[in-house]
Design an enzyme around this catalytic site. Structure first.
Site, PDB file in Angstrom:
ATOM      1  N   LYS A  84     -10.555  -0.671  10.195  1.00 12.41           N
ATOM      2  CA  LYS A  84     -10.661  -1.620  10.119  1.00 12.41           C
ATOM      3  C   LYS A  84     -11.250  -3.348  10.435  1.00 12.41           C
ATOM      4  CE  LYS A  84      -7.148  -0.480   6.189  1.00 12.41           C
ATOM      5  NZ  LYS A  84      -8.007   0.330   4.912  1.00 12.41           N
ATOM      6  N   CYS A 114      -5.085   2.647  -3.478  1.00 11.92           N
ATOM      7  CA  CYS A 114      -3.671   3.375  -2.638  1.00 11.92           C
ATOM      8  C   CYS A 114      -2.197   1.889  -2.818  1.00 11.92           C
ATOM      9  CB  CYS A 114      -3.365   3.319  -1.625  1.00 11.92           C
ATOM     10  SG  CYS A 114      -5.125   4.863  -1.265  1.00 11.92           S
ATOM     11  N   ASP A 165       3.111  -4.164   8.247  1.00 11.76           N
ATOM     12  CA  ASP A 165       1.683  -3.893   7.843  1.00 11.76           C
ATOM     13  C   ASP A 165       0.651  -4.745   7.842  1.00 11.76           C
ATOM     14  OD1 ASP A 165      -0.190  -2.785   6.839  1.00 11.76           O
ATOM     15  OD2 ASP A 165       0.281  -1.696   5.427  1.00 11.76           O
ATOM     16  N   HIS A 214       1.140  -1.616  -0.429  1.00 10.18           N
ATOM     17  CA  HIS A 214      -0.193   0.135   0.126  1.00 10.18           C
ATOM     18  C   HIS A 214       0.981   1.646   0.473  1.00 10.18           C
ATOM     19  CE1 HIS A 214      -2.779   3.175   1.615  1.00 10.18           C
ATOM     20  NE2 HIS A 214      -3.579   2.113   1.589  1.00 10.18           N
ATOM     21  N   GLN A 247      -4.899  -4.714   7.082  1.00  8.69           N
ATOM     22  CA  GLN A 247      -5.676  -5.967   5.936  1.00  8.69           C
ATOM     23  C   GLN A 247      -5.748  -7.460   6.676  1.00  8.69           C
ATOM     24  OE1 GLN A 247      -7.374  -5.347   4.005  1.00  8.69           O
ATOM     25  NE2 GLN A 247      -7.070  -3.248   3.068  1.00  8.69           N
TER      26      GLN A 247
HETATM   27  N1  PMP Z   1      -1.977  -0.405   4.624  1.00  9.39           N
HETATM   28  C1  PMP Z   1      -2.825  -1.288   3.865  1.00  9.39           C
HETATM   29  C2  PMP Z   1      -2.634  -2.937   3.964  1.00  9.39           C
HETATM   30  C3  PMP Z   1      -4.389  -0.477   3.709  1.00  9.39           C
HETATM   31  O1  PMP Z   1      -5.109  -1.625   3.802  1.00  9.39           O
HETATM   32  C4  PMP Z   1      -4.330   0.398   4.581  1.00  9.39           C
HETATM   33  C5  PMP Z   1      -5.784   1.111   4.363  1.00  9.39           C
HETATM   34  N2  PMP Z   1      -6.208   0.894   3.207  1.00  9.39           N
HETATM   35  C6  PMP Z   1      -3.194   1.315   5.405  1.00  9.39           C
HETATM   36  C7  PMP Z   1      -1.865   0.568   5.255  1.00  9.39           C
HETATM   37  C8  PMP Z   1      -3.297   2.426   6.025  1.00  9.39           C
HETATM   38  O2  PMP Z   1      -4.805   2.372   6.669  1.00  9.39           O
HETATM   39  P1  PMP Z   1      -4.576   4.381   7.537  1.00  9.39           P
HETATM   40  O3  PMP Z   1      -4.877   4.798   6.075  1.00  9.39           O
HETATM   41  O4  PMP Z   1      -6.065   3.765   8.324  1.00  9.39           O
HETATM   42  O5  PMP Z   1      -3.582   4.381   7.910  1.00  9.39           O
END
Ligand code: PMP
Length: 414
Positions: free
Chosen positions: A234, A372, A208, A131, A211
């Site tokens: 999430k 993203c 990270d 991401h 998910q």
């Molecule tokens: N890493 C991953 C794999 C994600 O899916 C996301 C959110 N789409 C993020 C990081 C970022 O999370 P946040 O916007 O809640 O900081």
């Protein structure tokens, strides 16, 4: 397949759905089918009510007050930290830092762990399926220090090439940062093996977990990771709250990231003595009610059992994948053998944004775009995908409705 997989007595889907008020509404005259869970999930009333009840009875600022409400708020805030510790099986509460979300957790490590250590020629190793929030923070710090951002490749199924990953580790690697589960593809990475490989070279690993945490049990000690980041929103919890887990020794060795109240023990104009972990990294008034709400979300998941949730979602994903494969012109993007409940796809000749808009008219919420993860889109040579992402409250009937709507789209646009 569907009849045997349903097991209504084993998984209380009706009771679960009753816990989520937002699911019981109509969109464009159709019952809402919420399949945008990878972006953010809906909240059970246990979380919503906890927030309301906390604000109504126990709310005050934490840690500083000697009065009753402040003591109550502090106890509940710290109980939420203990819930997170239990949830991740961290050794101690001091290793759980409250932050705004995954993005902030990764930036904290980039700025506080990496920045002081990186020198010209050093490397940070990530994977090809990250991401943007697990790419850009490393780019920022690497650029400033003249270090290199290395990328371990994946194959056409969206699986990390572990042998090539191992080849990229070396004496110049300062940190590895990988997604536990990809938001664009659903791939679940072999984090335990990744940590073991990196540790052979003495390299710490940040995972990270944005998910992964809503879909599978996570045990940071069993994984062996050094840092683990996730977001509350999430995980059926509130926005504005997330977690950075870090091994004590690493956190101890890191300077504070932000300065302000809460993170100090003593301040003079000449110097500041910092507070103990985890407060050293929690400058300013934290997201108090949101942390308490996150604790309620974790308790909700613990009552259901993440193993049961994982089983339900895996069955749903297998069912959806089989149905999707029957649709001519539908191409699944991401077919890793180890995969979480995400179905990313393209329809031949139809733009994913049109698919998303059309589905909305059927009351079906999906995400259409690059998620993203622009490098992932580039790798698969698509501008975007449509992504249906499942949660613990989704049903086989919803998958059927999604597939029927996709057939309709193909009829109209195809
Ligand atoms: N890493 C991953 C794999 C994600 O899916 C996301 C959110 N789409 C993020 C990081 C970022 O999370 P946040 O916007 O809640 O900081």
């Amino acid at each position: 397949m569907r009849q045997t997989a349903l097991r209504p007595s084993a998984y209380p889907i009706a009771a679960i759905r009753a816990d989520f008020p937002a699911l019981h509404q109509k969109v464009h005259g159709k019952p809402l089918i919420y399949l945008d869970n990878a972006a953010s999930s809906q909240k059970p009333r246990q979380v919503i009510e906890t927030l309301a009840e906390f604000y109504a009875h126990d709310y005050a600022n934490v840690h500083r007050g000697v009065h009753t409400l402040s003591e109550r708020a502090t106890a509940r805030f710290e109980a939420a930290r203990e819930a997170v510790r239990r949830f991740l099986n961290a050794k101690e509460r001091a290793e759980i830092v409250f932050v705004r979300g995954t993005t902030e957790a990764i930036n904290l490590v980039a700025q506080s762990y990496c920045r002081p250590r990186l020198q010209a020629g050093d490397e940070v190793l990530i994977s090809a399926m990250e991401h943007h929030s697990n790419i850009v923070p490393w780019q920022l710090v690497c650029r400033e220090k003249g270090a290199k951002l290395k990328v371990a490749p994946m194959n056409q199924k969206g699986e990390l090439q572990l042998d090539e990953f191992a080849q990229l580790l070396g004496p110049q690697t300062r940190l590895v940062a990988v997604a536990h589960m990809s938001n664009a593809l659903g791939t679940i990475n072999p984090v335990k093996e990744i940590c073991a490989l990196a540790h052979l070279h003495g390299i710490p690993v940040l995972v990270d977990g944005a998910q992964a945490v809503p879909h599978l049990p996570v045990d940071v000690q069993a994984l062996g990771c050094d840092f683990y980041a996730f977001s509350g929103h999430k995980l059926y919890g509130p926005t504005g709250i997330g977690v950075l887990y870090g091994k004590r020794a690493l956190l101890e060795a890191m300077p504070p990231w932000q300065g302000g109240g809460e993170m100090i023990r003593r301040v003079t104009f000449e110097a500041t003595e910092y507070n103990d972990l985890p407060y050293k990294f929690e400058a300013g008034t934290p997201a108090i009610a949101e942390a308490v709400g996150l604790g309620a979300a974790i308790e909700y998941l613990e009552r259901l059992g993440l193993e049961a949730v994982e089983r339900h979602e895996q069955e749903l994903l297998a069912y959806a994948t089989a149905k999707a494969k029957e649709i001519k012109g539908l191409k699944i993007i991401g077919e890793a053998s180890s995969k979480g409940a995400i179905l990313s796809f393209t329809l031949e000749g139809i733009h994913p944004h049109d698919v998303g808009t059309f589905l909305d008219h059927y009351g079906i919420a999906v995400r259409a775009g690059h998620h993203c993860a622009m490098p992932v889109m580039d790798f698969f040579n698509v501008p975007a995908t449509t992504r249906a992402s499942f949660a613990l409250y989704n049903t086989y009937e919803e998958v059927d409705s999604l597939m029927a709507a996709i057939q309709e789209i193909i009829k109209v646009f195809g």
